[in-house]
Design an enzyme around this catalytic site. Structure first.
Site, PDB file in Angstrom:
ATOM      1  N   ASP A 180       3.527 -11.245   4.508  1.00 53.60           N
ATOM      2  CA  ASP A 180       4.696 -12.043   4.187  1.00 53.60           C
ATOM      3  C   ASP A 180       4.634 -12.417   2.708  1.00 53.60           C
ATOM      4  OD1 ASP A 180       6.570 -14.293   4.212  1.00 53.60           O
ATOM      5  OD2 ASP A 180       6.450 -13.970   6.395  1.00 53.60           O
ATOM      6  N   ASP A 187       0.830  -1.204   0.000  1.00 54.15           N
ATOM      7  CA  ASP A 187       0.000   0.000   0.000  1.00 54.15           C
ATOM      8  C   ASP A 187       0.866   1.256   0.000  1.00 54.15           C
ATOM      9  OD1 ASP A 187      -2.416   1.243  -0.155  1.00 54.15           O
ATOM     10  OD2 ASP A 187      -2.917   1.069   1.972  1.00 54.15           O
TER      11      ASP A 187
HETATM   12  N1  ATP Z   1       1.123   9.680  12.853  1.00 52.75           N
HETATM   13  C1  ATP Z   1       0.457  10.510  12.059  1.00 52.75           C
HETATM   14  N2  ATP Z   1       0.717  11.836  12.108  1.00 52.75           N
HETATM   15  C2  ATP Z   1       0.057  12.688  11.300  1.00 52.75           C
HETATM   16  N3  ATP Z   1      -0.878  12.318  10.415  1.00 52.75           N
HETATM   17  C3  ATP Z   1      -1.176  11.013  10.304  1.00 52.75           C
HETATM   18  C4  ATP Z   1      -0.534  10.041  11.130  1.00 52.75           C
HETATM   19  N4  ATP Z   1      -1.012   8.824  10.805  1.00 52.75           N
HETATM   20  C5  ATP Z   1      -1.912   9.023   9.841  1.00 52.75           C
HETATM   21  N5  ATP Z   1      -2.036  10.326   9.535  1.00 52.75           N
HETATM   22  C6  ATP Z   1      -2.940  10.926   8.520  1.00 52.75           C
HETATM   23  O1  ATP Z   1      -4.128  10.141   8.481  1.00 52.75           O
HETATM   24  C7  ATP Z   1      -4.307   9.598   7.189  1.00 52.75           C
HETATM   25  C8  ATP Z   1      -4.931   8.213   7.306  1.00 52.75           C
HETATM   26  O2  ATP Z   1      -4.075   7.377   8.054  1.00 52.75           O
HETATM   27  P1  ATP Z   1      -3.826   5.858   7.609  1.00 52.75           P
HETATM   28  O3  ATP Z   1      -3.259   5.831   6.254  1.00 52.75           O
HETATM   29  O4  ATP Z   1      -3.010   5.192   8.649  1.00 52.75           O
HETATM   30  O5  ATP Z   1      -5.301   5.328   7.615  1.00 52.75           O
HETATM   31  P2  ATP Z   1      -5.915   4.100   6.802  1.00 52.75           P
HETATM   32  O6  ATP Z   1      -7.349   4.056   7.114  1.00 52.75           O
HETATM   33  O7  ATP Z   1      -5.144   2.882   7.096  1.00 52.75           O
HETATM   34  O8  ATP Z   1      -5.653   4.568   5.325  1.00 52.75           O
HETATM   35  P3  ATP Z   1      -5.672   3.690   3.993  1.00 52.75           P
HETATM   36  O9  ATP Z   1      -6.898   4.080   3.283  1.00 52.75           O
HETATM   37  O10 ATP Z   1      -4.444   4.176   3.287  1.00 52.75           O
HETATM   38  O11 ATP Z   1      -5.571   2.273   4.369  1.00 52.75           O
HETATM   39  C9  ATP Z   1      -2.927   9.613   6.555  1.00 52.75           C
HETATM   40  O12 ATP Z   1      -2.986   9.684   5.168  1.00 52.75           O
HETATM   41  C10 ATP Z   1      -2.317  10.862   7.147  1.00 52.75           C
HETATM   42  O13 ATP Z   1      -2.706  11.994   6.412  1.00 52.75           O
HETATM   43 MG    MG Z   2      -3.432   5.159   4.598  1.00 56.42          MG
END
Ligand code: ATP
Ligand code: MG
Length: 534
Positions: A247, A222
């Site tokens: 993995d 991703d």
């Molecule tokens: N530690 C952090 N500090 C600042 N902003 C963050 C942090 N973690 C995530 N974000 C913001 O939040 C958004 C979403 O986080 P993340 O990608 O972990 O969520 P997700 O639901 O897993 O997304 P995806 O759709 O990519 O799977 C990120 O694109 C970023 O802009």
């Molecule tokens: Mg994300």
């Protein structure tokens, strides 16, 4: 194995200028499917232990449970900190609300919402990701917990996000991690044109982060601008969102999940998951970053980009060197794409690494130099104080030994005092005191010391009296003429002291009776203490 096809190509002709697409999850095809290994779920002792009915598992309930796979190596991660909120209030709130103050929403993805929070106990800022959906079942919950394990696994790497702890409560997963400045996607939208040198640095950071995954035979699946975060130093890029990490061996035999279709390698369509797929995603992300290009999620350009045809009007804007690196990373044949190691040995990236290394050595060297300089300086201060004292002694001795000639005038301070007729004139030693003890970030002056204290013990060194450069005014409230009148001789004249220039002025006689003479020397500054920022 279940396979998913991309939607039929659509004809888009916006020529792919980058547009804002925050929170757009339309490129995600299906939720992740993993099996998870055992984890540690620990009850938080200070919380209500009652279990909620209807919870998908015994561990996911009203009670906040710490989740950690780190085991004994990091016992802190498997316990939740005590809530700073009083117990009667804490029972009504979730652990998240008890421990954190929610400040702003940072972003949102397919799986979670991320908030900027302030820890109520230490006042520090963090990011907390809260899963959007409730745990629908044990399988879904296990998939979410797998993400925790990956975050923990890569937390120590400089180019991976630092993870603090995770817990579950009310069928949701909470992940506390370091707060980053912004995502690369946000950075691109803000800056639009990123200098090429910066692109190389970003590529280097991400290749180093990716290498740490690939070295463990894991694939990210991703990689995209939204999943790369820029650290608080505004420099370091960090890989985040390990929700799809799997993995390599398990990826092809189990159900792995495709990431965002805009960044997806072509072979993923055939169900081939490999490290090369990550290289493709990183390559196309670099194309987006360097050319400020809006990547298509499908359509003819989607296929062109996967057939090695990169749009000239975009790619021409960057150097041939960067073009060739991006093209090699986006090779249609995964076997022909370079590995993270091979890319890291590219001359340009090697040069950058060398530069960073020497910069790091330099900063370490300067830090240790500053430290030792401070230590030496501290010693020197003591020597200087001693030297200064010896000098004073010497001057005093010199002065006491010096025969006082008949021409030496004497000041009759008090005509009634018989002793004043006999005491020879002792030169006035005048100092602007600069102490050896540093106070804050500046020189030290006599005024820094409490009244009556003599930091250099000058007053204990016997005659001559060492006085402050500002004479004491003991004649307050009297007019100058009144005061002058007191000092007139029998002929109504001011006493004359030809050898000492400042006593030529009638006003000099007004200074404290302690003032015996003008300055024989004036020490402007003993030394200047220099301090580092640290
Ligand atoms: N530690 C952090 N500090 C600042 N902003 C963050 C942090 N973690 C995530 N974000 C913001 O939040 C958004 C979403 O986080 P993340 O990608 O972990 O969520 P997700 O639901 O897993 O997304 P995806 O759709 O990519 O799977 C990120 O694109 C970023 O802009
Ligand atoms: Mg994300």
């Amino acid at each position: 194995m279940e396979k998913h096809r991309l939607p039929l190509p659509e004809l888009h002709d916006d020529k792919h200028r980058h547009k804002q697409c925050n929170g757009d999850n339309s490129n995600r095809f299906r939720p992740p499917k993993y099996k998870t290994r055992g984890y540690v779920a620990v009850d938080n002792n200070n919380l209500n232990r009652s279990q909620s009915l209807g919870s998908c598992s015994a561990n996911s309930s009203q009670v906040a449970h710490a989740i950690s796979f780190r085991g004994l190596e990091c016992p802190d991660a498997s316990t939740l900190p005590l809530s700073p909120v009083p117990l009667e209030r804490s029972e009504r709130n979730s652990h998240f609300e008890q421990c954190f103050e929610r400040l702003a929403k940072l972003g949102e993805g397919s799986f979670g919402e991320v908030f900027k929070v302030r820890d109520r106990s230490d006042g520090r800022f963090y990011a907390v990701k809260i899963s959007k959906q409730l745990f629908r079942g044990e399988q879904y919950r296990a998939e979410r917990l797998e993400e925790v394990r990956r975050y923990e696994e890569f937390s120590g790497h400089e180019n991976c996000i630092r993870f603090i702890r995770a817990w579950e409560q009310y069928d949701r997963l909470y992940m506390q991690m370091e707060l980053c400045r912004e995502s690369l996607e946000q950075y691109l939208l803000r800056c639009q044109r990123i200098p090429e040198e910066r692109i190389w640095h970003i590529l280097l950071d991400l290749l180093r982060g990716l290498k740490s995954l690939h070295d463990r035979n894991l694939i990210h699946l991703d990689i995209k601008l939204d999943n790369v975060l820029i650290g608080e130093d505004d420099e370091t890029c960090k890989l985040a969102d390990f929700g799809l990490v799997i993995d390599v061996d398990r990826a092809n035999s189990h159900h792995a999940t495709e990431g965002d279709s805009r960044y997806m390698a072509p072979e993923i369509l055939q169900g081939h998951f490999s490290k090369a797929a990550d290289i493709f995603s990183l390559g196309i992300a670099m194309l987006e970053l360097a050319c400020y290009m809006d990547l298509p999620s499908n359509g003819p350009l989607w296929h062109e980009l996967r057939n090695g045809i990169l749009p000239e009007e975009f790619i021409n804007k960057i150097s041939l060197e960067l073009q060739s690196v991006i093209k090699s990373m986006m090779m249609p044949d995964p076997a022909r794409r370079p590995t993270a190691d091979q890319l890291l040995s590219h001359p340009k990236l090697q040069h950058l690494q060398q530069k960073r290394k020497s910069l790091m050595n330099l900063s370490m060297l300067s830090r240790s130099f500053r430290r030792s300089r401070r230590a030496v300086w501290g010693r020197m201060c003591n020597w200087k104080t001693s030297a200064f004292r010896y000098l004073l002694y010497f001057l005093e001795v010199l002065h006491l030994c010096k025969p006082i000639g008949p021409s030496q005038p004497s000041i009759n301070l008090d005509p009634n005092s018989p002793s004043s007729k006999e005491v020879p004139l002792v030169p006035r030693v005048e100092f602007q005191l600069v102490g050896s003890t540093p106070i804050a970030n500046r020189d030290c002056y006599a005024s820094d010391f409490p009244f009556g204290e003599d930091p250099l013990e000058l007053s204990h060194q016997g005659s001559p009296n060492v006085i402050n450069s500002t004479p004491l005014n003991t004649n307050q409230g009297k007019s100058r003429m009144e005061l002058l009148g007191k000092n007139l001789d029998s002929f109504g004249r001011y006493p004359k002291m030809p050898d000492f220039e400042s006593l030529n002025s009638p006003c000099s006689a007004l200074s404290s009776p302690k003032v015996l003479d003008t300055s024989s020397f004036r020490r402007k500054k003993l030394f200047v203490m220099e301090f580092d920022d640290e």
